[in-house]
Design a protein around this motif. Structure first.
Motif, short mmCIF file in Angstrom:
data_model
loop_
_atom_site.label_atom_id
_atom_site.label_comp_id
_atom_site.label_asym_id
_atom_site.label_seq_id
_atom_site.Cartn_x
_atom_site.Cartn_y
_atom_site.Cartn_z
N GLN A 26 0.84 -1.20 0.00
CA GLN A 26 0.00 0.00 0.00
C GLN A 26 0.87 1.26 0.00
O GLN A 26 0.61 2.21 -0.73
N ASN A 27 1.95 1.25 0.81
CA ASN A 27 2.88 2.38 0.81
C ASN A 27 3.52 2.58 -0.56
O ASN A 27 3.67 3.72 -1.02
N ASP A 30 0.84 3.94 -2.99
CA ASP A 30 0.54 5.34 -2.68
C ASP A 30 1.69 6.25 -3.10
O ASP A 30 1.45 7.33 -3.66
N LYS A 33 1.57 6.56 -6.92
CA LYS A 33 0.44 7.40 -7.36
C LYS A 33 0.67 8.87 -7.02
O LYS A 33 0.41 9.75 -7.83
N ASN A 34 1.17 9.15 -5.82
CA ASN A 34 1.38 10.53 -5.38
C ASN A 34 2.55 11.21 -6.08
O ASN A 34 2.65 12.44 -6.06
#
Length: 125
Positions: A26-27, A30, A33-34
């Motif tokens: 998940q990290n 994210d 994506k960020n």
């Protein structure tokens, strides 16, 4: 079902895991994506990417919102693999069945060549 993301996390150089606090898929997702960017200085099988393809990759990553545990259909010129090369300064050799797709990071400070393989339904190191 999350073999794509698990393999990317497993091969991520430790310095990037520590620097960006990436300790699970998940990290990693994210962070990618960020920090999505229009990719520069990456070639696929020694071919430069067109401006249109770079735009399409940027949009594909921006629009991706599938759950990580639901699997990911990796393409032969994959937007997330390209972004991974760009963000983490690596090149990737992806063996898809009997084909090799080489994502070459042409930056002078490219850290490593990471090896991945996949079949019709599984992605691994």
């Amino acid at each position: 079902m999350s073999c794509f993301w698990n393999a990317l996390l497993m091969r991520l150089p430790n310095k990037y895991k520590e620097k960006h606090n990436i300790n699970n898929i998940q990290n990693l997702y994210d962070y990618m994506k960020n920090n999505n960017k229009k990719i520069r200085m990456i070639k696929i099988n020694n071919q430069p990417l067109t401006s249109q393809f770079k735009d399409e990759c940027f949009i594909a990553v921006n629009n991706h919102n599938d759950p990580l545990n639901g699997g990911y259909w990796c393409s032969t010129a994959d937007p997330f693999l390209l972004l991974y090369c760009y963000l983490f300064k690596v090149s990737i050799k992806h063996r898809y069945i009997n084909n090799v797709i080489y994502y070459e990071n042409t930056k002078k400070y490219c850290d490593d060549i990471l090896n991945f393989k996949s079949s019709h339904n599984h992605f691994s190191t």
